[in-house]
Design a protein around this motif. Sequence first.
Motif, PDB file in Angstrom:
ATOM      1  N   ALA A   1       0.853  -1.194   0.000  1.00 34.01           N
ATOM      2  CA  ALA A   1       0.000   0.000   0.000  1.00 34.01           C
ATOM      3  C   ALA A   1       0.885   1.238   0.000  1.00 34.01           C
ATOM      4  CB  ALA A   1      -0.929   0.010   1.213  1.00 34.01           C
ATOM      5  N   ILE A   2       0.753   2.067  -1.025  1.00 37.29           N
ATOM      6  CA  ILE A   2       1.596   3.248  -1.195  1.00 37.29           C
ATOM      7  C   ILE A   2       0.731   4.491  -1.038  1.00 37.29           C
ATOM      8  CG2 ILE A   2       3.230   4.402  -2.734  1.00 37.29           C
ATOM      9  CD1 ILE A   2       2.980   1.494  -4.279  1.00 37.29           C
ATOM     10  N   ARG A   3       1.022   5.290  -0.053  1.00 36.77           N
ATOM     11  CA  ARG A   3       0.283   6.543   0.174  1.00 36.77           C
ATOM     12  C   ARG A   3       0.935   7.647  -0.649  1.00 36.77           C
ATOM     13  NH1 ARG A   3      -4.384   7.766   3.560  1.00 36.77           N
ATOM     14  NH2 ARG A   3      -4.323   9.986   4.049  1.00 36.77           N
ATOM     15  N   VAL A   4       0.149   8.244  -1.548  1.00 39.11           N
ATOM     16  CA  VAL A   4       0.668   9.273  -2.439  1.00 39.11           C
ATOM     17  C   VAL A   4      -0.076  10.569  -2.165  1.00 39.11           C
ATOM     18  CG1 VAL A   4       1.060   9.948  -4.833  1.00 39.11           C
ATOM     19  CG2 VAL A   4       1.192   7.538  -4.192  1.00 39.11           C
ATOM     20  N   ASP A   5       0.662  11.607  -1.783  1.00 36.81           N
ATOM     21  CA  ASP A   5       0.090  12.926  -1.514  1.00 36.81           C
ATOM     22  C   ASP A   5       0.665  13.930  -2.506  1.00 36.81           C
ATOM     23  OD1 ASP A   5      -1.549  12.412   0.860  1.00 36.81           O
ATOM     24  OD2 ASP A   5       0.357  11.970   1.841  1.00 36.81           O
ATOM     25  N   GLY A   6      -0.192  14.396  -3.407  1.00 36.49           N
ATOM     26  CA  GLY A   6       0.263  15.377  -4.383  1.00 36.49           C
ATOM     27  C   GLY A   6       1.398  14.893  -5.249  1.00 36.49           C
TER      28      GLY A   6
ATOM     29  N   THR B   1       3.740  12.746  -4.384  1.00 35.00           N
ATOM     30  CA  THR B   1       4.895  12.313  -3.593  1.00 35.00           C
ATOM     31  C   THR B   1       4.482  11.192  -2.654  1.00 35.00           C
ATOM     32  OG1 THR B   1       5.877  14.518  -3.676  1.00 35.00           O
ATOM     33  CG2 THR B   1       6.673  13.036  -1.954  1.00 35.00           C
ATOM     34  N   VAL B   2       5.324  10.185  -2.542  1.00 37.03           N
ATOM     35  CA  VAL B   2       5.045   9.058  -1.650  1.00 37.03           C
ATOM     36  C   VAL B   2       5.289   9.496  -0.211  1.00 37.03           C
ATOM     37  CG1 VAL B   2       5.704   6.705  -1.007  1.00 37.03           C
ATOM     38  CG2 VAL B   2       5.673   7.377  -3.417  1.00 37.03           C
ATOM     39  N   SER B   3       4.242   9.416   0.615  1.00 35.67           N
ATOM     40  CA  SER B   3       4.385   9.831   2.013  1.00 35.67           C
ATOM     41  C   SER B   3       4.600   8.639   2.949  1.00 35.67           C
ATOM     42  CB  SER B   3       3.148  10.621   2.468  1.00 35.67           C
ATOM     43  OG  SER B   3       1.967   9.854   2.293  1.00 35.67           O
ATOM     44  N   SER B   4       4.133   7.467   2.560  1.00 38.77           N
ATOM     45  CA  SER B   4       4.358   6.283   3.383  1.00 38.77           C
ATOM     46  C   SER B   4       4.142   5.036   2.535  1.00 38.77           C
ATOM     47  CB  SER B   4       3.425   6.263   4.598  1.00 38.77           C
ATOM     48  OG  SER B   4       2.068   6.148   4.184  1.00 38.77           O
ATOM     49  N   VAL B   5       4.739   3.940   2.978  1.00 37.92           N
ATOM     50  CA  VAL B   5       4.596   2.662   2.284  1.00 37.92           C
ATOM     51  C   VAL B   5       4.339   1.575   3.319  1.00 37.92           C
ATOM     52  CG1 VAL B   5       5.755   0.898   0.888  1.00 37.92           C
ATOM     53  CG2 VAL B   5       6.092   3.318   0.357  1.00 37.92           C
ATOM     54  N   LEU B   6       3.299   0.797   3.091  1.00 37.82           N
ATOM     55  CA  LEU B   6       3.019  -0.358   3.939  1.00 37.82           C
ATOM     56  C   LEU B   6       3.411  -1.618   3.180  1.00 37.82           C
ATOM     57  CD1 LEU B   6      -0.472   0.253   5.641  1.00 37.82           C
ATOM     58  CD2 LEU B   6       1.759   0.154   6.739  1.00 37.82           C
ATOM     59  N   SER B   7       4.391  -2.342   3.703  1.00 43.04           N
ATOM     60  CA  SER B   7       4.802  -3.591   3.077  1.00 43.04           C
ATOM     61  C   SER B   7       3.748  -4.661   3.315  1.00 43.04           C
ATOM     62  CB  SER B   7       6.146  -4.044   3.654  1.00 43.04           C
ATOM     63  OG  SER B   7       5.993  -4.356   5.034  1.00 43.04           O
ATOM     64  N   ALA B   8       3.936  -5.812   2.699  1.00 41.80           N
ATOM     65  CA  ALA B   8       2.994  -6.922   2.881  1.00 41.80           C
ATOM     66  C   ALA B   8       2.914  -7.332   4.348  1.00 41.80           C
ATOM     67  CB  ALA B   8       3.419  -8.100   2.013  1.00 41.80           C
ATOM     68  N   ALA B   9       4.074  -7.386   5.017  1.00 39.65           N
ATOM     69  CA  ALA B   9       4.079  -7.770   6.438  1.00 39.65           C
ATOM     70  C   ALA B   9       3.349  -6.738   7.287  1.00 39.65           C
ATOM     71  CB  ALA B   9       5.522  -7.937   6.922  1.00 39.65           C
ATOM     72  N   SER B  10       3.560  -5.446   6.998  1.00 36.50           N
ATOM     73  CA  SER B  10       2.883  -4.394   7.755  1.00 36.50           C
ATOM     74  C   SER B  10       1.376  -4.427   7.527  1.00 36.50           C
ATOM     75  CB  SER B  10       3.434  -3.021   7.356  1.00 36.50           C
ATOM     76  OG  SER B  10       4.812  -2.926   7.661  1.00 36.50           O
ATOM     77  N   MET B  11       0.964  -4.754   6.320  1.00 36.42           N
ATOM     78  CA  MET B  11      -0.460  -4.833   6.030  1.00 36.42           C
ATOM     79  C   MET B  11      -1.108  -6.005   6.763  1.00 36.42           C
ATOM     80  SD  MET B  11      -0.831  -3.672   2.051  1.00 36.42           S
ATOM     81  CE  MET B  11      -2.602  -3.562   2.210  1.00 36.42           C
ATOM     82  N   GLU B  12      -0.374  -7.100   6.883  1.00 32.81           N
ATOM     83  CA  GLU B  12      -0.894  -8.238   7.644  1.00 32.81           C
ATOM     84  C   GLU B  12      -1.113  -7.839   9.107  1.00 32.81           C
ATOM     85  OE1 GLU B  12      -1.910 -11.264   6.962  1.00 32.81           O
ATOM     86  OE2 GLU B  12      -1.599 -11.115   4.801  1.00 32.81           O
ATOM     87  N   LEU B  13      -0.173  -7.073   9.657  1.00 32.22           N
ATOM     88  CA  LEU B  13      -0.331  -6.598  11.038  1.00 32.22           C
ATOM     89  C   LEU B  13      -1.526  -5.658  11.147  1.00 32.22           C
ATOM     90  CD1 LEU B  13       3.391  -5.912  12.052  1.00 32.22           C
ATOM     91  CD2 LEU B  13       1.922  -7.772  12.847  1.00 32.22           C
ATOM     92  N   ALA B  14      -1.689  -4.772  10.159  1.00 26.34           N
ATOM     93  CA  ALA B  14      -2.820  -3.838  10.174  1.00 26.34           C
ATOM     94  C   ALA B  14      -4.145  -4.586  10.088  1.00 26.34           C
ATOM     95  CB  ALA B  14      -2.689  -2.851   9.016  1.00 26.34           C
ATOM     96  N   ILE B  15      -4.193  -5.612   9.253  1.00 25.61           N
ATOM     97  CA  ILE B  15      -5.418  -6.415   9.134  1.00 25.61           C
ATOM     98  C   ILE B  15      -5.717  -7.109  10.449  1.00 25.61           C
ATOM     99  CG2 ILE B  15      -6.394  -8.474   8.047  1.00 25.61           C
ATOM    100  CD1 ILE B  15      -4.976  -7.629   5.463  1.00 25.61           C
TER     101      ILE B  15
END
Length: 245
Positions: free
Chosen positions: A217-222, A224-238
């Motif tokens: 998951a790539i957060r794009v603001d205007g 520019t990439v402001s944050s990136v959630l890797s697969a492992a981080s997304m599993e934790l978020a889920i």
Amino acid sequence: LVTLYKGLTGEASCGCFGRVEVSPWWTLGLDTLAVTALVWWRPRSEASLVGDRQRLLGRVMASIVGTIPPAESRAIAPLLGLILLIGVPVGWRLATYEAVRLGDLGITSPDGTVVVLEPERWVDKPFGLMQYADLDRAVLEGTWTVLLIRPGCPSCEHLLENWPGLAEWLRGDDLNWRVALVTMDDQPPAEYRHVLAPQANGTLDAARAWLVETPVAIRVDGGTVSSVLSAASMELAIAETERGR
């Protein structure tokens, strides 16, 4: 067995030496010699293993300096020849190989056909993946979460099953938050488009093989990439959203 199978099926390279192409038949011959040597000169017992190694090393060194009989030197000569003729050139080729960088996106093979993406390098940089995906330019305006997925991967299926809670977590308080879906290999199945309801869709350039652990998951603001959630981080978020936090 693997090299024999590859030889029989007509593959051009065994794949054992990375970018250095070697016929499976040559590798099969080398493997056969190695196995034969291991069987013929196998240690007599576990206790004598160290002693055997020391004696072998001593014989090799003695052969080099010419202090053992010619008959024994002739027996060791093929081993030294194999090291010089195969080991040295292949080792030099592998040691001098350098991957090519594709900007901040990751590393690529010299011919550009294989790309290993490094999402952790994208933060605070322009969204460089844009030029390799057929996405609407609107993604560079406002706030977006770009989901990079490979349909069918277990983690992507898990994302699909838990999307409502994860989407709420990703959105936060941003009422203008939008989702863009970028797929690898092929167009996203209808199920993905229906559940994720992206405002923009795209696929990565099919002329390249893209390697990355999905989903990302790539957060794009205007733009520019402001944050990136890797697969492992997304599993934790889920997992957090499943627990209601």
